[in-house]
Design an enzyme around this catalytic site. Structure first.
Site, PDB file in Angstrom:
ATOM      1  N   THR A 125       0.820  -1.214   0.000  1.00 45.58           N
ATOM      2  CA  THR A 125       0.000   0.000   0.000  1.00 45.58           C
ATOM      3  C   THR A 125       0.855   1.265   0.000  1.00 45.58           C
ATOM      4  OG1 THR A 125      -1.511   1.296   1.406  1.00 45.58           O
ATOM      5  CG2 THR A 125      -0.113  -0.278   2.533  1.00 45.58           C
ATOM      6  N   ASP A 126       0.277   2.347  -0.502  1.00 47.59           N
ATOM      7  CA  ASP A 126       1.002   3.626  -0.482  1.00 47.59           C
ATOM      8  C   ASP A 126       1.202   4.141   0.944  1.00 47.59           C
ATOM      9  OD1 ASP A 126      -1.624   4.382   0.078  1.00 47.59           O
ATOM     10  OD2 ASP A 126      -1.755   5.898  -1.516  1.00 47.59           O
ATOM     11  N   TYR A 153      -1.233  -0.315  11.328  1.00 47.13           N
ATOM     12  CA  TYR A 153      -1.520  -0.987  10.051  1.00 47.13           C
ATOM     13  C   TYR A 153      -0.384  -0.764   9.052  1.00 47.13           C
ATOM     14  CZ  TYR A 153      -3.183  -1.396   5.238  1.00 47.13           C
ATOM     15  OH  TYR A 153      -3.269  -1.686   3.897  1.00 47.13           O
TER      16      TYR A 153
HETATM   17  P1  NAD Z   1     -10.122  -6.737   3.053  1.00 55.22           P
HETATM   18  O1  NAD Z   1     -10.013  -6.442   4.507  1.00 55.22           O
HETATM   19  O2  NAD Z   1     -11.363  -6.402   2.315  1.00 55.22           O
HETATM   20  O3  NAD Z   1      -9.846  -8.306   2.817  1.00 55.22           O
HETATM   21  C1  NAD Z   1      -8.863  -9.016   3.495  1.00 55.22           C
HETATM   22  C2  NAD Z   1      -9.088 -10.512   3.275  1.00 55.22           C
HETATM   23  O4  NAD Z   1      -8.015 -11.218   3.910  1.00 55.22           O
HETATM   24  C3  NAD Z   1     -10.392 -11.019   3.883  1.00 55.22           C
HETATM   25  O5  NAD Z   1     -11.057 -11.881   2.978  1.00 55.22           O
HETATM   26  C4  NAD Z   1      -9.934 -11.792   5.120  1.00 55.22           C
HETATM   27  O6  NAD Z   1     -10.789 -12.870   5.463  1.00 55.22           O
HETATM   28  C5  NAD Z   1      -8.558 -12.279   4.674  1.00 55.22           C
HETATM   29  N1  NAD Z   1      -7.669 -12.549   5.810  1.00 55.22           N
HETATM   30  C6  NAD Z   1      -7.402 -11.721   6.868  1.00 55.22           C
HETATM   31  N2  NAD Z   1      -6.577 -12.329   7.735  1.00 55.22           N
HETATM   32  C7  NAD Z   1      -6.280 -13.547   7.195  1.00 55.22           C
HETATM   33  C8  NAD Z   1      -5.462 -14.622   7.619  1.00 55.22           C
HETATM   34  N3  NAD Z   1      -4.785 -14.577   8.772  1.00 55.22           N
HETATM   35  N4  NAD Z   1      -5.377 -15.711   6.828  1.00 55.22           N
HETATM   36  C9  NAD Z   1      -6.066 -15.778   5.657  1.00 55.22           C
HETATM   37  N5  NAD Z   1      -6.872 -14.803   5.229  1.00 55.22           N
HETATM   38  C10 NAD Z   1      -6.978 -13.701   5.997  1.00 55.22           C
HETATM   39  O7  NAD Z   1      -8.863  -6.032   2.394  1.00 55.22           O
HETATM   40  P2  NAD Z   1      -8.704  -5.307   0.963  1.00 55.22           P
HETATM   41  O8  NAD Z   1      -9.140  -3.908   1.081  1.00 55.22           O
HETATM   42  O9  NAD Z   1      -9.260  -6.186  -0.078  1.00 55.22           O
HETATM   43  O10 NAD Z   1      -7.109  -5.292   0.848  1.00 55.22           O
HETATM   44  C11 NAD Z   1      -6.412  -6.397   0.273  1.00 55.22           C
HETATM   45  C12 NAD Z   1      -4.921  -6.098   0.298  1.00 55.22           C
HETATM   46  O11 NAD Z   1      -4.644  -4.914  -0.433  1.00 55.22           O
HETATM   47  C13 NAD Z   1      -4.361  -5.860   1.697  1.00 55.22           C
HETATM   48  O12 NAD Z   1      -3.096  -6.483   1.772  1.00 55.22           O
HETATM   49  C14 NAD Z   1      -4.234  -4.343   1.803  1.00 55.22           C
HETATM   50  O13 NAD Z   1      -3.188  -3.983   2.665  1.00 55.22           O
HETATM   51  C15 NAD Z   1      -3.925  -3.989   0.366  1.00 55.22           C
HETATM   52  N6  NAD Z   1      -4.343  -2.634  -0.076  1.00 55.22           N
HETATM   53  C16 NAD Z   1      -5.618  -2.204   0.107  1.00 55.22           C
HETATM   54  C17 NAD Z   1      -6.015  -0.946  -0.369  1.00 55.22           C
HETATM   55  C18 NAD Z   1      -7.430  -0.445  -0.207  1.00 55.22           C
HETATM   56  O14 NAD Z   1      -7.708   0.700  -0.544  1.00 55.22           O
HETATM   57  N7  NAD Z   1      -8.377  -1.249   0.268  1.00 55.22           N
HETATM   58  C19 NAD Z   1      -5.084  -0.139  -1.016  1.00 55.22           C
HETATM   59  C20 NAD Z   1      -3.770  -0.608  -1.198  1.00 55.22           C
HETATM   60  C21 NAD Z   1      -3.419  -1.863  -0.722  1.00 55.22           C
HETATM   61  O1  TDX Z   2     -15.912   7.096   8.981  1.00 54.45           O
HETATM   62  C1  TDX Z   2     -14.904   7.547   8.397  1.00 54.45           C
HETATM   63  N1  TDX Z   2     -14.727   8.898   8.312  1.00 54.45           N
HETATM   64  C2  TDX Z   2     -13.643   9.476   7.726  1.00 54.45           C
HETATM   65  O2  TDX Z   2     -13.522  10.712   7.674  1.00 54.45           O
HETATM   66  C3  TDX Z   2     -13.899   6.690   7.813  1.00 54.45           C
HETATM   67  C4  TDX Z   2     -14.037   5.195   7.862  1.00 54.45           C
HETATM   68  C5  TDX Z   2     -12.808   7.279   7.218  1.00 54.45           C
HETATM   69  N2  TDX Z   2     -12.669   8.631   7.186  1.00 54.45           N
HETATM   70  C6  TDX Z   2     -11.476   9.226   6.531  1.00 54.45           C
HETATM   71  C7  TDX Z   2     -10.140   8.682   7.017  1.00 54.45           C
HETATM   72  C8  TDX Z   2      -9.266   8.768   5.779  1.00 54.45           C
HETATM   73  O3  TDX Z   2      -8.697  10.064   5.666  1.00 54.45           O
HETATM   74  O4  TDX Z   2     -11.541   8.877   5.141  1.00 54.45           O
HETATM   75  C9  TDX Z   2     -10.238   8.563   4.614  1.00 54.45           C
HETATM   76  C10 TDX Z   2     -10.251   7.147   4.074  1.00 54.45           C
HETATM   77  O5  TDX Z   2     -10.373   6.263   5.171  1.00 54.45           O
HETATM   78  P1  TDX Z   2     -10.368   4.675   5.003  1.00 54.45           P
HETATM   79  O6  TDX Z   2     -11.440   4.280   4.043  1.00 54.45           O
HETATM   80  O7  TDX Z   2     -10.345   4.058   6.357  1.00 54.45           O
HETATM   81  O8  TDX Z   2      -8.984   4.424   4.220  1.00 54.45           O
HETATM   82  P2  TDX Z   2      -7.453   4.796   4.577  1.00 54.45           P
HETATM   83  O9  TDX Z   2      -7.260   4.999   6.021  1.00 54.45           O
HETATM   84  O10 TDX Z   2      -7.048   5.902   3.636  1.00 54.45           O
HETATM   85  O11 TDX Z   2      -6.736   3.409   4.153  1.00 54.45           O
HETATM   86  C11 TDX Z   2      -7.125   2.729   2.939  1.00 54.45           C
HETATM   87  O12 TDX Z   2      -6.197   2.971   1.907  1.00 54.45           O
HETATM   88  C12 TDX Z   2      -4.965   2.321   1.948  1.00 54.45           C
HETATM   89  C13 TDX Z   2      -7.309   1.226   3.137  1.00 54.45           C
HETATM   90  O13 TDX Z   2      -8.218   0.988   4.200  1.00 54.45           O
HETATM   91  C14 TDX Z   2      -6.015   0.541   3.384  1.00 54.45           C
HETATM   92  O14 TDX Z   2      -6.195  -0.879   3.489  1.00 54.45           O
HETATM   93  C15 TDX Z   2      -5.095   0.833   2.230  1.00 54.45           C
HETATM   94  O15 TDX Z   2      -3.833   0.279   2.451  1.00 54.45           O
END
Ligand code: NAD
Ligand code: TDX
Length: 339
Positions: A125-126, A153
Site C-alpha cells: 500500500t502507499d 496498520y
Molecule cells: P479486506 O479487509 O477487504 O480483505 C482481506 C481478506 O483477507 C479477507 O477476505 C480476510 O478474510 C482475509 N484474511 C485476513 N486475515 C487472514 C489470515 N490470517 N489468513 C487468511 N486470510 C486472511 O482487504 P482489501 O481492502 O481487499 O485489501 C487487500 C490487500 O490490499 C491488503 O493487503 C491491503 O493492505 C492492500 N491494499 C488495500 C487498499 C485499499 O484501498 N483497500 C489499497 C492498497 C493496498
Molecule cells: O468514517 C470515516 N470517516 C472518515 O472521515 C472513515 C471510515 C474514514 N474517514 C477518513 C479517514 C481517511 O482520511 O476517510 C479517509 C479514508 O479512510 P479509510 O477508508 O479508512 O482508508 P485509509 O485509512 O485511507 O486506508 C485505505 O487505503 C490504503 C485502506 O483501508 C487501506 O487498506 C489501504 O492500504
C-alpha cells in the site's frame, strides 16, 4: 498455471479473482482465506463451482495448513492480498495486524521457498510512505520515497515489504511488490470511507467525517488495481517495487458531498467527529514507472467509477445489509458511539 490468491474473499482479492478467471480462463485459481469479519464466501458464490477454481478456508499463519496446500497445488504464482486492512482497527488492536500482516507473510514466503514458485507478489500500500503535506501539491510518492509509517496498520505492511525484499536478497525468492493508493468499487467492506458513507446516507444516518474532512486520498477504481497486479506478476521485473495510482486526489469532505448529491440526500447528514489518531494528511502516487515499463494506465475515471460503485451498492443491498446487521454493529458502536 496455478495461481494461489490469499485473501480472495475480501474486497480487492475477490475483484482480482473475477478479473483473472475472465481474462485468463486457462489458469487455475486457488483462493486461501481465513474468512475473518472482512472475508465473505458469498462474494465468491458465482465462481465457487467453476472447474478452474478452488476455495480453501485457512489462516496464512497456520504453517501446517499452508504447507499442505502447497503440497497439493504446487502453485506457480502466489499473489498475497490477505491482511488486516483497516487503519482504525489497527489503532484499537495492533496485535492481530502484526500477526497476520507480518508473521503470515513470512509463513507464506517460507512455503514458496520450500516448494519453489515462479513469482511471489506482495500486495502492499502507499501508506508505507507515510503522508505528504497539503501545501506541497508538487510532491508525490515514488518507489524511492523512504518508508515512513504512521499507524500500526501501515507499519505492519511496511515490515512485510521489508521481509519480502529480504527473502529476495537472502534466498533469491522471485518477488515483486506493488504499492497502490486507495481503492473503491464493488464488495468493499462498509467500514471503509466510501461504502460506509453510501450505507449511512441510504439509512439517513449521520455521516461521520474525521477532523475537518480536509485529508486527501488518491482514489483508484478496484479493477484498475487488479489489471496492474496482473501485469506486474506476469511481466514485471523480479525484485522490483511498482507504485499504482491514477492521479485522482480528493478531499474526504468532497467525496462525502458527492455521495450525498448522487443519492439526493441533505448535507445536514454530515457530522464532524473526533479525528483519527495520527491521521495521514495526503497520499499521492506517482505511477510513472508502471506506465513506462508495463504500459499500465487507469481506465475508469472517478466520475464514472463512483457512479458505478453507488449503483452497485444500490443493486446489492442484501450483500452489505447482511454484513452490517451482525457483529459489525458492535464495532460501529465502539468506533463511533462516543466519537
Ligand atoms: P479486506 O479487509 O477487504 O480483505 C482481506 C481478506 O483477507 C479477507 O477476505 C480476510 O478474510 C482475509 N484474511 C485476513 N486475515 C487472514 C489470515 N490470517 N489468513 C487468511 N486470510 C486472511 O482487504 P482489501 O481492502 O481487499 O485489501 C487487500 C490487500 O490490499 C491488503 O493487503 C491491503 O493492505 C492492500 N491494499 C488495500 C487498499 C485499499 O484501498 N483497500 C489499497 C492498497 C493496498
Ligand atoms: O468514517 C470515516 N470517516 C472518515 O472521515 C472513515 C471510515 C474514514 N474517514 C477518513 C479517514 C481517511 O482520511 O476517510 C479517509 C479514508 O479512510 P479509510 O477508508 O479508512 O482508508 P485509509 O485509512 O485511507 O486506508 C485505505 O487505503 C490504503 C485502506 O483501508 C487501506 O487498506 C489501504 O492500504
Amino acid at each position: 498455471m496455478t495461481i494461489l490468491v490469499t485473501g480472495g474473499a475480501g474486497f480487492i482479492g475477490s475483484n482480482f479473482i473475477f478479473y483473472e478467471l475472465e481474462k485468463h480462463p486457462e489458469d487455475r485459481i486457488v483462493c486461501l482465506d481465513k474468512l475473518t469479519y472482512a472475508g465473505n464466501l458469498s462474494t465468491l458464490k458465482n465462481v465457487l463451482d467453476a472447474p478452474n477454481f478452488r476455495f480453501v478456508k485457512a489462516d496464512i499463519c497456520d504453517r501446517a495448513a499452508v504447507y499442505q496446500l502447497f503440497e497439493e497445488e504446487h502453485p506457480d504464482i502466489v499473489v498475497h492480498f490477505a491482511a488486516e486492512s483497516h487503519v482504525d482497527r489497527s489503532i484499537e488492536n495492533p496485535g492481530v495486524f502484526l500477526e497476520t500482516n507480518i508473521m503470515g507473510t513470512a509463513v507464506l514466503m517460507d512455503a514458496c521457498r520450500g516448494y519453489g514458485i515462479k513469482r511471489y507478489h506482495q500486495v502492499s500500500t502507499d501508506e508505507v510512505y507515510g503522508d505528504l503535506p497539503l501545501d506541497r501539491p508538487d510532491l508525490f510518492f515514488t518507489e524511492e520515497t523512504p518508508i515512513h509509517t504512521s499507524s500500526p496498520y501501515s507499519s505492519s505492511k511496511a515490515a512485510a515489504d521489508l521481509l519480502v525484499q529480504a527473502y529476495h536478497r537472502t534466498y533469491g525468492l522471485p518477488v515483486s511488490i506493488s504499492r497502490c493508493s486507495n481503492n473503491y468499487g464493488p464488495y468493499q467492506f462498509p467500514e471503509k470511507l466510501i461504502p460506509l458513507m453510501i450505507a449511512n446516507c441510504l439509512a439517513d444516518k449521520p455521516l461521520p467525517v474525521y477532523g475537518e474532512g480536509i485529508n486527501v486520498r488518491d482514489w483508484l477504481y478496484v479493477e484498475d488495481h487488479c489489471k496492474a497486479i496482473d501485469l506486474i506478476m506476469r511481466k514485471g521485473r523480479v525484485g522490483e517495487v511498482y507504485n499504482i495510482g491514477g492521479h485522482n486526489e480528493m478531499r474526504n469532505i468532497d467525496i462525502v458531498k458527492l455521495i450525498i448529491k448522487e443519492l439526493g440526500k441533505s448535507e445536514d447528514l454530515i457530522t464532524f467527529v473526533k479525528d483519527r489518531k495520527g491521521h495521514d494528511m495526503r497520499y499521492a502516487i506517482d505511477p510513472a514507472k508502471i506506465h513506462a515499463e508495463l504500459g499500465w494506465l487507469p481506465e475508469t475515471m472517478f466520475a464514472e467509477g463512483i457512479k458505478k460503485t453507488i449503483r452497485w451498492y444500490l443493486d446489492n443491498k442484501e450483500w452489505w445489509e447482511t454484513i452490517i446487521s451482525g457483529e459489525y454493529q458492535k464495532y460501529y458502536q465502539e468506533m463511533y458511539g462516543n466519537r
